[in-house]
Design an enzyme around this catalytic site. Sequence first.
Site, PDB file in Angstrom:
ATOM      1  CG  ASN A 179      23.070  -0.374 -23.269  1.00  0.00           C
ATOM      2  OD1 ASN A 179      23.907  -1.254 -23.418  1.00  0.00           O
ATOM      3  ND2 ASN A 179      22.645   0.022 -22.084  1.00  0.00           N
ATOM      4  CB  SER A 180      22.066  -0.044 -29.914  1.00  0.00           C
ATOM      5  OG  SER A 180      23.306  -0.626 -30.181  1.00  0.00           O
ATOM      6  CG  HIS A 368      -6.563  -3.311 -39.187  1.00  0.00           C
ATOM      7  ND1 HIS A 368      -6.747  -4.170 -38.130  1.00  0.00           N
ATOM      8  CD2 HIS A 368      -5.413  -2.631 -38.913  1.00  0.00           C
ATOM      9  CE1 HIS A 368      -5.772  -4.011 -37.244  1.00  0.00           C
ATOM     10  NE2 HIS A 368      -4.949  -3.081 -37.699  1.00  0.00           N
ATOM     11  CG  HIS A 369      -4.022  -6.772 -44.012  1.00  0.00           C
ATOM     12  ND1 HIS A 369      -3.442  -6.622 -45.253  1.00  0.00           N
ATOM     13  CD2 HIS A 369      -5.289  -7.206 -44.239  1.00  0.00           C
ATOM     14  CE1 HIS A 369      -4.324  -6.946 -46.185  1.00  0.00           C
ATOM     15  NE2 HIS A 369      -5.453  -7.296 -45.593  1.00  0.00           N
ATOM     16  CD  GLU A 370      -1.561  -6.354 -35.390  1.00  0.00           C
ATOM     17  OE1 GLU A 370      -1.693  -5.170 -35.125  1.00  0.00           O
ATOM     18  OE2 GLU A 370      -0.430  -6.886 -35.586  1.00  0.00           O
ATOM     19  CD  GLU A 442       2.343  -1.911 -34.184  1.00  0.00           C
ATOM     20  OE1 GLU A 442       1.766  -2.450 -35.137  1.00  0.00           O
ATOM     21  OE2 GLU A 442       1.783  -1.108 -33.421  1.00  0.00           O
ATOM     22  CD  GLU A 460       2.011   2.935 -33.808  1.00  0.00           C
ATOM     23  OE1 GLU A 460       2.544   1.846 -34.075  1.00  0.00           O
ATOM     24  OE2 GLU A 460       1.158   3.054 -32.913  1.00  0.00           O
ATOM     25  CD  GLU A 466      -0.723   2.003 -30.026  1.00  0.00           C
ATOM     26  OE1 GLU A 466      -1.658   1.423 -30.584  1.00  0.00           O
ATOM     27  OE2 GLU A 466       0.469   1.730 -30.233  1.00  0.00           O
TER      28      GLU A 466
END
Length: 653
Positions: A179-180, A368-370, A442, A460, A466
């Site tokens: 699997n990759s 911060h921009h989620e 992410e 990250e 976390e």
Amino acid sequence: MFKWANWFGRNEVEKDILSPNGQIKCHFMLKSGQISYSVYKNDKLIIKPSFLGFLICGEAPLGNNLKLIREQKKKSDEIIEMPWGEDRFIKNNYTETAFYLTENKEPHRIITLRFRVFDNGVAFRYEIPPQPKFQQITIQDELTEFNLDLNTIAWKIPAYQPDRYEYNYEKSIVYDLKNSVHTPLTLKTPNGFYLAIHEAALYDYGSMTIKLNDRYALKSDITPLSDGTKAHVGLPFQTPWRLIMIADSAIELTTNRIMYALNDAPTSDFSWVKTLKFIGIWWAMYVGEWTWAPGERHGATTEHAKEYINAAVRLGISGLLIEGWNEGWEGDWLENGINNKFTVATPDFNLEEVARYADAHQIELVGHHETVGFIDNYENQLEAAYNYYAANHIHYIKTGYAGSTMLINGRREFHHSQLGVKHYQKTVELAAKKHICLDIHEPIKGTGIERTWPNLLSREGARGQEYEGGALSPSHACYLPYTRLLAGGMDYTSGILDLANSVKRMATTLSRQLAYFVTIYSGMQMAADRPFIYEDRFPKEFDFIRQVPTNFARTIPLAGEIGEYYVVARKDRDSEDWFIGGVTDETSRRIHIGLDFLDSGAYEATIYADSDNAHYRDEPFGIIHQNKHVGRNESLDLYMAPGGGFAIRLKKP
Ligand code: NOJ
Ligand code: CA
């Protein structure tokens, strides 16, 4: 009709490309129209003959009907100066050969394969120029192989999983890679070489993952788009560089900088970019004291922000991150994120007032921009959102892309697909225009583009702290330097000293939290715990966090093995001081460090090390503070407890 291409060119070709010192050899082959390559170090086989080529939608395969029409050689021997990072100077020393190939029969498409052979690795890319009847293409598959002995050890994280790159590393063998897996894929061959397969300069293509094909060779598996294809591209087109880093030891691999050398120099002025250390309205949410969402325990209030700015001033830290300041966090924010507003603060947070207060106290705010992966929603607001921060003198933004996939043009896409890659790039380029630096959580993995876009200060892109409170083992941070960190710096959110917190217990000792500031480089480095923890409980430990730089002149790995331990020394870019960090897995270790890398003269060493009874589970706070004078003819003996580590500052008096 007469066609010169029918008779001109060679069908059978074998060529060696030797690295500048002659030790690495890339062997290029064209046999019966099929292109392939193999790689050797000191005549020992590293990569067995491996096929190259493409499948293009609606066309015949490209790569198995070729002949060589021209070959062009080049050499480079230059030193690149990096504006910030782990090493100020990077070698860009290689031998290049470009093979210009054309098809033997209709439609006579042309393709170039460009190889660069370095003393510590091999890179190559495909280049497809524009040509009649062949201008816009859809890549169905890239057929690049990395054909390794099946008993080669591989340290892997799985691809196409909901938590993106946030997985624990596992040791297996190439035979098991059905699997990759993501790159950088770190490997150890049966004849003792350490390799990492990765890519450089990923801009307009799906990210490369890797798995075995049906002839049991590792093969590129380009992250697909939702329509099942790999990429839609216009010609001229070039793939990212396919990169094989090669080393004789695990620690040698950790300073392989070819990835950066394969990226272009910046085209505009980035002298405004400065690395940053920051605290944040952040961990209080993880330990349940505050919330992202508005309400009684809302973290991002004007009052808390001012308190944290005052704390940053007292602590001597230059930046402050504020998460949960904008509209959109109510309820299940992972579900509701589609409505996030990036220019509207919650009623209890006055961004303008906080920004003025930060300015007056010379603290850099980190916005911060989620996005929660709702890319359409974010891109609609992108320009306005960056303008809003820029107008308030905010020069740093942490972005986030929580969620297992992204919503782009109304469709679910992988973060690592061509469309994801292009979105991240859009943010980097727009941020550069506004003189804003980014720390992307992410993210798309690092492929060295921060050489060209130095405002991309960190990412990250791996499990960070976390995940503490159960999902991180002490070995994790001993894998990172040999795997994820080969792709560049990481915001690991280091420096959480409240180790025994009942909500988020840390699987580390105290001195190991300090060590992370040296072992895990980040251009934006967070001191992640709440300020009162530093001020009231650990002022002595915090001295190290304040003093450790975020920009280094040189990095010298001293000792280590993959997933077991790692010891590294780094010299400050702005002073004569050196810093050493060490981390170990569950096994305690004694380390002997020769200091001959130091410059001449005496240094004052401040040592933070595990006490004899320290243990990440039973005695995490066991720490020993030591001060002594040392010089380059001396050495240090250090103890690392299970799950422990050490941090040392070496200061020129
Ligand atoms: C995940 C990021 O890694 C973390 O740092 C952030 O606090 C949350 N997303 C919320 O944006
Ligand atoms: Ca994350």
